[in-house]
Design an enzyme around this catalytic site. Structure first.
Site, short mmCIF file in Angstrom:
data_model
loop_
_atom_site.label_atom_id
_atom_site.label_comp_id
_atom_site.label_asym_id
_atom_site.label_seq_id
_atom_site.Cartn_x
_atom_site.Cartn_y
_atom_site.Cartn_z
N GLU A 207 11.29 55.83 20.03
CA GLU A 207 11.20 56.59 21.29
C GLU A 207 11.86 57.96 21.14
O GLU A 207 11.32 58.97 21.56
CB GLU A 207 11.91 55.83 22.43
CG GLU A 207 11.35 54.46 22.74
CD GLU A 207 12.07 53.34 22.02
OE1 GLU A 207 12.30 53.47 20.80
OE2 GLU A 207 12.41 52.35 22.67
N CYS B 212 18.33 55.36 23.49
CA CYS B 212 17.02 55.91 23.86
C CYS B 212 16.93 56.13 25.36
O CYS B 212 16.33 57.11 25.82
CB CYS B 212 15.90 54.99 23.41
SG CYS B 212 15.65 55.05 21.61
N1 THU Z 1 14.32 50.24 17.64
C1 THU Z 1 13.52 51.22 18.19
O1 THU Z 1 12.77 51.91 17.48
N2 THU Z 1 13.56 51.39 19.54
C2 THU Z 1 14.37 50.69 20.40
O2 THU Z 1 14.39 50.97 21.60
C3 THU Z 1 15.21 49.61 19.89
C4 THU Z 1 15.20 49.40 18.43
C5 THU Z 1 14.28 50.04 16.19
C6 THU Z 1 15.55 50.45 15.50
C7 THU Z 1 15.54 49.56 14.28
O3 THU Z 1 14.78 50.20 13.25
C8 THU Z 1 14.79 48.32 14.72
O4 THU Z 1 14.11 48.67 15.91
C9 THU Z 1 15.70 47.12 15.00
O5 THU Z 1 16.73 47.46 15.82
#
Ligand code: THU
Length: 135
Positions: free
Chosen positions: A60, A96
């Site tokens: 995000e 985020c």
């Molecule tokens: N992650 C995201 O890309 N967005 C989120 O809102 C939560 C988590 C990703 C970060 C990491 O690479 C993986 O998901 C596990 O936490």
């Protein structure tokens, strides 16, 4: 009122395509996000992990950084969609939420898709009712 069918038809394939670029060797979770601005431009991002775990960047925030880098003004987007594999339905992380509250429009809607038909959505205010604001 947001037309979910129309918005998801446009943004879901873009987020899913972005998720395929995820660099996620540690968690295995592939996340993609897409955001559309007032002119209809769509920007995307994926999660980019790092062996120094705390440096991991979420999809995000990367989508929003792409949008701002391309010239979108803060508050210029009313919808952000996130898609992730390995989660039932991903609820955006706190970091985020803070970034989204500053860069999305006040009335923005965030949609989290498990598939094109299974999704959850929140208003920005529901996700983060009391964001940090620099006074
Ligand atoms: N992650 C995201 O890309 N967005 C989120 O809102 C939560 C988590 C990703 C970060 C990491 O690479 C993986 O998901 C596990 O936490």
């Amino acid at each position: 009122m947001i037309d979910y069918d129309k918005v998801i038809a446009e943004l879901f394939p873009r987020a899913r395509a972005a998720s395929e670029n995820a660099y996620a060797p540690f968690s295995g979770a592939r996340v993609g996000a897409s955001v559309v601005d007032q002119s209809g431009n769509v920007y995307t991002g994926c999660n980019v992990e790092n062996s120094s775990y705390g440096l991991t960047q979420c999809a995000e925030r990367n989508a929003l950084a792409t949008a701002i880098s391309a010239g979108m003004k803060p508050g210029g987007a009313h919808v952000l969609l996130v898609y992730a594999t390995g989660f039932e339905v991903l609820a955006p992380c706190g970091a985020c939420r803070q970034v989204m509250s500053e860069l999305l429009a006040d009335d923005a809607v965030v949609i989290s898709c498990h598939s094109e038909t299974e999704f959850r959505s929140w208003s920005m205010k529901e996700l983060l009712p009391n964001p940090f604001v620099l006074s």
